[in-house]
Write a protein that holds these residues in place. Sequence first.
Motif, short mmCIF file in Angstrom:
data_model
loop_
_atom_site.label_atom_id
_atom_site.label_comp_id
_atom_site.label_asym_id
_atom_site.label_seq_id
_atom_site.Cartn_x
_atom_site.Cartn_y
_atom_site.Cartn_z
N ILE A 153 33.40 -87.21 -66.63
CA ILE A 153 33.37 -86.78 -65.23
C ILE A 153 32.20 -85.80 -65.04
N ALA A 154 32.05 -84.88 -65.99
CA ALA A 154 30.98 -83.89 -65.88
C ALA A 154 29.61 -84.58 -65.82
N ASP A 155 29.39 -85.57 -66.69
CA ASP A 155 28.11 -86.30 -66.69
C ASP A 155 27.88 -86.97 -65.35
N ASN A 156 28.94 -87.55 -64.81
CA ASN A 156 28.81 -88.27 -63.55
C ASN A 156 28.48 -87.35 -62.39
N ILE A 157 29.06 -86.17 -62.40
CA ILE A 157 28.72 -85.24 -61.33
C ILE A 157 27.30 -84.72 -61.53
N ARG A 158 26.95 -84.47 -62.80
CA ARG A 158 25.63 -83.92 -63.13
C ARG A 158 24.49 -84.84 -62.69
N TYR A 159 24.80 -86.13 -62.46
CA TYR A 159 23.78 -87.06 -62.01
C TYR A 159 23.10 -86.56 -60.72
N GLY A 160 23.81 -85.73 -59.97
CA GLY A 160 23.25 -85.17 -58.73
C GLY A 160 22.18 -84.13 -59.00
N ASP A 161 22.25 -83.48 -60.14
CA ASP A 161 21.23 -82.49 -60.52
C ASP A 161 21.30 -82.32 -62.03
N MET A 162 20.33 -82.94 -62.69
CA MET A 162 20.38 -83.03 -64.14
C MET A 162 20.37 -81.66 -64.82
N ASP A 163 19.91 -80.61 -64.08
CA ASP A 163 19.83 -79.29 -64.71
C ASP A 163 21.08 -78.45 -64.47
N ALA A 164 22.03 -79.03 -63.73
CA ALA A 164 23.20 -78.23 -63.36
C ALA A 164 24.01 -77.80 -64.58
N ASP A 165 24.49 -76.56 -64.57
CA ASP A 165 25.36 -76.13 -65.67
C ASP A 165 26.82 -76.39 -65.27
N MET A 166 27.71 -76.11 -66.19
CA MET A 166 29.12 -76.42 -65.98
C MET A 166 29.67 -75.67 -64.75
N HIS A 167 29.18 -74.47 -64.57
CA HIS A 167 29.64 -73.66 -63.45
C HIS A 167 29.33 -74.37 -62.13
N ALA A 168 28.09 -74.87 -62.01
CA ALA A 168 27.66 -75.56 -60.79
C ALA A 168 28.46 -76.85 -60.60
N ILE A 169 28.74 -77.54 -61.72
CA ILE A 169 29.49 -78.80 -61.64
C ILE A 169 30.90 -78.53 -61.11
N ILE A 170 31.53 -77.49 -61.63
CA ILE A 170 32.89 -77.16 -61.20
C ILE A 170 32.89 -76.75 -59.73
N SER A 171 31.88 -76.00 -59.35
CA SER A 171 31.82 -75.56 -57.96
C SER A 171 31.64 -76.77 -57.04
N ALA A 172 30.82 -77.75 -57.46
CA ALA A 172 30.64 -78.97 -56.66
C ALA A 172 31.95 -79.73 -56.56
N ALA A 173 32.67 -79.81 -57.67
CA ALA A 173 33.95 -80.53 -57.67
C ALA A 173 34.95 -79.84 -56.74
N LYS A 174 34.90 -78.52 -56.72
CA LYS A 174 35.80 -77.77 -55.82
C LYS A 174 35.47 -78.09 -54.36
N GLN A 175 34.14 -78.11 -54.07
CA GLN A 175 33.72 -78.40 -52.69
C GLN A 175 34.17 -79.80 -52.27
N ALA A 176 34.23 -80.71 -53.25
CA ALA A 176 34.63 -82.09 -52.94
C ALA A 176 36.14 -82.28 -53.05
N PHE A 177 36.86 -81.19 -53.22
CA PHE A 177 38.33 -81.21 -53.31
C PHE A 177 38.85 -82.12 -54.43
N ILE A 178 38.20 -82.10 -55.57
CA ILE A 178 38.64 -82.95 -56.67
C ILE A 178 38.92 -82.09 -57.93
N HIS A 179 38.53 -80.82 -57.87
CA HIS A 179 38.66 -79.95 -59.05
C HIS A 179 40.10 -79.89 -59.58
N ASP A 180 41.05 -79.68 -58.66
CA ASP A 180 42.45 -79.51 -59.12
C ASP A 180 42.94 -80.74 -59.86
#
Length: 595
Positions: free
Chosen positions: A437-464
Amino acid sequence: MTIYSLFRKIIPFVKPYKSLVAATLVFTFIGSLTAQVNAIILKYTVDSINDLMVQHKQLKDGFTILSVITFVLLAKEIISASVQFGQKYYGEKLRIYISRDLSQKVVEKILTYKMAFYTSAENESGKLQTRIDSGISSLTRLVQNFFIDILPLFANALIALGIMFYANFYIGLVSLCIVPIYFFISQKQAQKLGGFRRKMRGYRETKNNSIISLIESITVIKSFIREDFESKKHADIQLAMTDNQMQTRKTSFAFDSVKGFIEQFGVAIIIILTAYFVLKGQMTIGAIMFHIMLFNNVSGPIRQLHRIYDEINDALIYSESYFDILDAQHQVEESGNYQPKTINGYFELRNVDFRYPNGTLALSNVSFQIPAGETSALVGLSGAGKSTTINLLDKFYEPTSGKILLDGVDIKEYNTQFLRKNIGLVLQKNHIFQGTIADNIRYGDMDADMHAIISAAKQAFIHDQIMELPKQYLADARLLSGGQQQRIAIARLFLKNPPIIFLDEPTASLDAIATEQIKNSLDAIKKNRTVIIITHSISQIIDASNIVVLEKGMVKEEGDHESLYKMEGAYYKIFNAMAHSLNIDKIITTISEAG
Ligand code: ADP
């Protein structure tokens, strides 16, 4: 393609490995010299033993001769074993490197190609794969056979021929005469086989494709009980292939027999001619074996001549499509240089016509505007040209005529990659790559760290939901449900964070509950951006501040929901049809009764 152009096209791939080629050539040359040793030693043995016999000598008198022979043969074997190893190893290395480069190059190249390249019928994925694969394998086989098999054989033949001429001019001449005859026959053979090969290539492509389409349509095949029909379709190709294969073999064998006959004819002439010279006292008896062995060294490789023709013909046929794909310069996406600091997202289409490469007229004289920072909806029946419009705005295709402006500048002028960096695309079914899942989200920004990935997932309401999985962000993304995958795609967009978003039926493949679940993510991603949404969902249409109604590739109406509905035109009809399909009366009754 001609042989000349084929070689010219291969040279750039061989060039980086000049030293490997040189090493192979040196080994080849030494190898061809050692290949003649047996013939020379045999002559020496026969003549020396013959001398001993004539002089009525004993075995012990021949001890020196036998020692020399043993020593020379052993030395020769040691040299030729190392030479063969070196020659094969370097030849093979060359083949592996070139094969790697050929496949890397074509991947790099097609990634730069326009969308039209991928959607054209001749490049359906199965066909494209087969064309590339067979091109690469025939080219590498050509390189391999040339350096590992053919070159040593021919060097061998040339040196043997030289020695024959040196031994006796007439013997050399007889051997030389065989060469053009073989050339002629091999060429005829190759010509005959070329036709069969071409047909075979067509069959293979269709067959390969048909198995892929078989798998794709298996549900339909089974539900319509069309197994027999599909099996027969496959059998027909199979039969045609068998027939073709048999004809290929038949032709090959017939030509091989003729060549065998000519070779033996040559051997007979050499024997007669040498015997004549021996009887005349001009040669020793050892010359008979000597000449036959040398002749074998000449005719053996020449017998393989048709293989070169085959290889070259194969390469000519198969590599043609490989190089067509590689050199399709007209397919390379065009790009301007314009890269403004900020993009607002105000689109304007002016009299846009668009025809797909296959001739379908998808848009005609389309003009409308998309205000910046708001949500616009494209509405229309299926096939009206909605997705096509988005394809044009993303520069996947260019309008056949007319103009598309973004913030007042023709999108042609924009740097294509820059433009796409500023546009996010959510499709009906988003592609989820193999991986976490992390790799798939990271496709949006290859330099994103885990923190940014989690924050994006939260914005998309999928984190929980991700946190509830046993492996959380490291879970296999392909195992998620359709609705979850859709939110992963939206999280990807949050990371990319473009000012413009196109949503092409983002909820169409989801059920009602999943649609409800992703509503929050969609609302979140739409905020403060220019959004174009294609949808059949009434609520999303009503939410849009601007609606464009398309019909058969033309703009029918334009405006907001209220004004369009009041017009009682195309929008009115579509909207009512959608509303009726929801069976609203019954829904309201049900809900109010329950309440
Ligand atoms: P919509 O999104 O409104 O359903 P599309 O834009 O997908 O409609 O299609 C508009 C027309 O263009 C249709 O007639 C469709 O068959 C055709 N079309 C769509 N994609 C292609 C393509 N890649 N090649 C050729 N024709 C296409």
